[in-house]
Design an enzyme around this catalytic site. Sequence first.
Site, PDB file in Angstrom:
ATOM      1  N   GLU A 157       0.816  -1.130   0.009  1.00 20.20           N
ATOM      2  CA  GLU A 157      -0.036   0.006  -0.114  1.00 20.20           C
ATOM      3  C   GLU A 157       0.890   1.229  -0.186  1.00 20.20           C
ATOM      4  OE1 GLU A 157      -3.322   0.150   2.826  1.00 20.20           O
ATOM      5  OE2 GLU A 157      -3.423  -2.073   2.749  1.00 20.20           O
ATOM      6  N   ASN A 210       5.371 -12.745   3.309  1.00 21.14           N
ATOM      7  CA  ASN A 210       4.931 -11.916   4.333  1.00 21.14           C
ATOM      8  C   ASN A 210       5.549 -12.284   5.783  1.00 21.14           C
ATOM      9  OD1 ASN A 210       3.614 -10.085   2.699  1.00 21.14           O
ATOM     10  ND2 ASN A 210       1.624 -10.755   3.280  1.00 21.14           N
ATOM     11  N   GLY A 255      10.681   0.476  15.221  1.00 20.26           N
ATOM     12  CA  GLY A 255       9.827   1.395  15.461  1.00 20.26           C
ATOM     13  C   GLY A 255       8.500   0.832  16.235  1.00 20.26           C
ATOM     14  N   CYS A 262      -2.473  -7.086   6.078  1.00 17.25           N
ATOM     15  CA  CYS A 262      -2.203  -8.212   5.313  1.00 17.25           C
ATOM     16  C   CYS A 262      -1.163  -8.832   6.481  1.00 17.25           C
ATOM     17  CB  CYS A 262      -0.927  -7.747   4.222  1.00 17.25           C
ATOM     18  SG  CYS A 262      -2.083  -7.016   2.959  1.00 17.25           S
TER      19      CYS A 262
HETATM   20  C1  UGA Z   1       2.745  -6.068   2.631  1.00 16.88           C
HETATM   21  C2  UGA Z   1       3.916  -6.789   1.696  1.00 16.88           C
HETATM   22  O1  UGA Z   1       4.930  -5.661   1.787  1.00 16.88           O
HETATM   23  C3  UGA Z   1       3.369  -6.839   0.301  1.00 16.88           C
HETATM   24  O2  UGA Z   1       4.435  -7.279  -0.542  1.00 16.88           O
HETATM   25  C4  UGA Z   1       2.100  -7.408   0.252  1.00 16.88           C
HETATM   26  O3  UGA Z   1       1.783  -7.627  -1.224  1.00 16.88           O
HETATM   27  C5  UGA Z   1       1.183  -7.079   1.204  1.00 16.88           C
HETATM   28  O4  UGA Z   1       1.570  -6.953   2.326  1.00 16.88           O
HETATM   29  C6  UGA Z   1      -0.173  -7.883   0.830  1.00 16.88           C
HETATM   30  O5  UGA Z   1       0.090  -8.983   1.511  1.00 16.88           O
HETATM   31  O6  UGA Z   1      -1.018  -7.750   0.351  1.00 16.88           O
HETATM   32  P1  UGA Z   1       1.758  -3.635   3.295  1.00 16.88           P
HETATM   33  O7  UGA Z   1       0.857  -4.264   3.922  1.00 16.88           O
HETATM   34  O8  UGA Z   1       1.206  -2.868   2.357  1.00 16.88           O
HETATM   35  O9  UGA Z   1       2.412  -4.825   2.156  1.00 16.88           O
HETATM   36  O10 UGA Z   1       2.941  -2.669   4.088  1.00 16.88           O
HETATM   37  P2  UGA Z   1       4.401  -2.814   4.179  1.00 16.88           P
HETATM   38  O11 UGA Z   1       5.055  -1.751   3.408  1.00 16.88           O
HETATM   39  O12 UGA Z   1       5.077  -4.326   4.002  1.00 16.88           O
HETATM   40  O13 UGA Z   1       4.262  -2.527   5.755  1.00 16.88           O
HETATM   41  C7  UGA Z   1       3.881  -3.352   6.705  1.00 16.88           C
HETATM   42  C8  UGA Z   1       3.901  -2.637   8.066  1.00 16.88           C
HETATM   43  O14 UGA Z   1       5.326  -2.893   8.472  1.00 16.88           O
HETATM   44  C9  UGA Z   1       3.608  -1.311   8.268  1.00 16.88           C
HETATM   45  O15 UGA Z   1       3.062  -0.894   9.381  1.00 16.88           O
HETATM   46  C10 UGA Z   1       5.083  -0.483   8.282  1.00 16.88           C
HETATM   47  O16 UGA Z   1       5.170   0.640   8.864  1.00 16.88           O
HETATM   48  C11 UGA Z   1       5.888  -1.729   9.163  1.00 16.88           C
HETATM   49  N1  UGA Z   1       7.321  -1.779   8.719  1.00 16.88           N
HETATM   50  C12 UGA Z   1       7.864  -2.078   7.489  1.00 16.88           C
HETATM   51  C13 UGA Z   1       8.250  -1.636   9.856  1.00 16.88           C
HETATM   52  O17 UGA Z   1       7.728  -1.314  10.916  1.00 16.88           O
HETATM   53  N2  UGA Z   1       9.525  -1.484   9.608  1.00 16.88           N
HETATM   54  C14 UGA Z   1       9.907  -1.586   8.216  1.00 16.88           C
HETATM   55  O18 UGA Z   1      11.468  -1.633   8.066  1.00 16.88           O
HETATM   56  C15 UGA Z   1       9.334  -1.763   7.106  1.00 16.88           C
END
Ligand code: UGA
Length: 447
Positions: A157, A210, A255, A262
């Site tokens: 997203e 994931n 964080g 997801c």
């Molecule tokens: C995630 C996956 O990254 C996608 O590849 C997948 O398609 C999607 O789920 C899904 O299954 O549909 P998304 O949920 O949009 O995507 O978000 P991410 O960017 O993965 O972040 C997830 C969470 O992790 C967020 O709350 C973000 O703030 C947190 N995060 C991310 C961290 O706390 N630290 C990080 O280093 C990266």
Amino acid sequence: MADIAIVGAGFVGLINAVGLAELGHHVAVIEADENKVESLSRDRMPVYEPDLQDLWQAHRKAGTIHITASYTEALADRQFCFIAVGTPAGLDGVPDLRNFYAAVDTIVAAASNPLTIVIKSTVPVGTAEQVQARMALPKNGSRNAAPVVSNPEFLSEGRGVSDFFHPDRIIIGSDSREVGGDVAQLYAATGVPEVFCDNRTAEMIKYVSNAFLATKISLINEIAWICEHLKVDVNGVAAAVGMDNRIGPAFLRAGLGWGGSCFPKDLTALSRMASQAGVSHDVLDAVATTNHRQPRMLVDQVKDLLGTLDGKTIGVLGLSFKPGTNDLRDSPSISLTTRLQTEGCIIRAYDPKAMDDAAGVLSGVTFCASAYETARGCDAVVLATDWPEFKELDLKKLGSLMKQPVFLDGRNMFDPQEASDAGLIYSGVGRGHSARLGRIDRQSVHP
Ligand code: UGA
């Protein structure tokens, strides 16, 4: 160029619709919710996503995309039907597949020509086989078996459109190399490498991807608290550790924790699949437990800094589960906010995109027009979502508006020294600086 139908006008369905249209295909989007159909026919998006609206509008105008509630109309003369309906966590964390199977059954009943079904929705291992079996059953006297291809999505997203065109790989799960090849051909113009496998493997790849990403975050978050106590900055550690190719730099930002629609549901679903298979899943459990702890740890940190929380005014910057989206589902920021409220805090909050949605989820919160407005009169400000615009904040100004300049950086966006130089009493997640930067002097905070 192919004729494609996509069932489901949510985030995944819409991104795939504009993406496939950009690649030169004709797309019909089928959506059961008449209100959504009505809005989308006027180019109003149900989700905020960069570039989505512009592309949607352009393709609708060009006639390469259209939206309808009618399966029969949308499926006429189509070669492929993508299923992109939600599969939310149901009872006991097992995905609720009712909408998914309703879509399958309706496709079976409505299709008048041979179709390939492409599963985009995240579904438990074995689902494609179930769909195949279901389709082979004659329904209303119509229907012959259709090939089913598992083609999971990896769109995140906030950058879904870009992810569509630049994924690291495209997974094509099919028992038939020929049918799989037809689906792969739809993406040929992207030049992205394909991985051909069977349906079960494709379904599993999605969950494991994931789970791995969530594990990286939970591990670095646990490391962060260790760093905090050992007076080491986790950001520096993560940057250097991530330079090891075997580990990689992504998803090592410590964080407030992970959320969204997801990771939480997919981790639980994977654990349930393991349980059902009689296999232990201790690591997956620990990954979830560590994550649930994060907002509480931050609340404790605020309490530690202020002495007490009852009656304190706290500013919360960022409410969505991550930047670039208005999605509040399982947002760690919402969890943090409600915890602070339970402790008796008065909350002021701001988010660049999620304010309207937040008003429906949070009560008793004063929503403010900007980060500075939020900080006014606060005993402490917590940065909960790492929106890029927060990086541009004038920290001196922010601190000057507060009752006392206590700043909790829940996403480690700022350099502790710079924040301190700007006059803030700064604390992050595992920055190991509390002692160095003058752990709060209670005298100055509670005169
Ligand atoms: C995630 C996956 O990254 C996608 O590849 C997948 O398609 C999607 O789920 C899904 O299954 O549909 P998304 O949920 O949009 O995507 O978000 P991410 O960017 O993965 O972040 C997830 C969470 O992790 C967020 O709350 C973000 O703030 C947190 N995060 C991310 C961290 O706390 N630290 C990080 O280093 C990266």
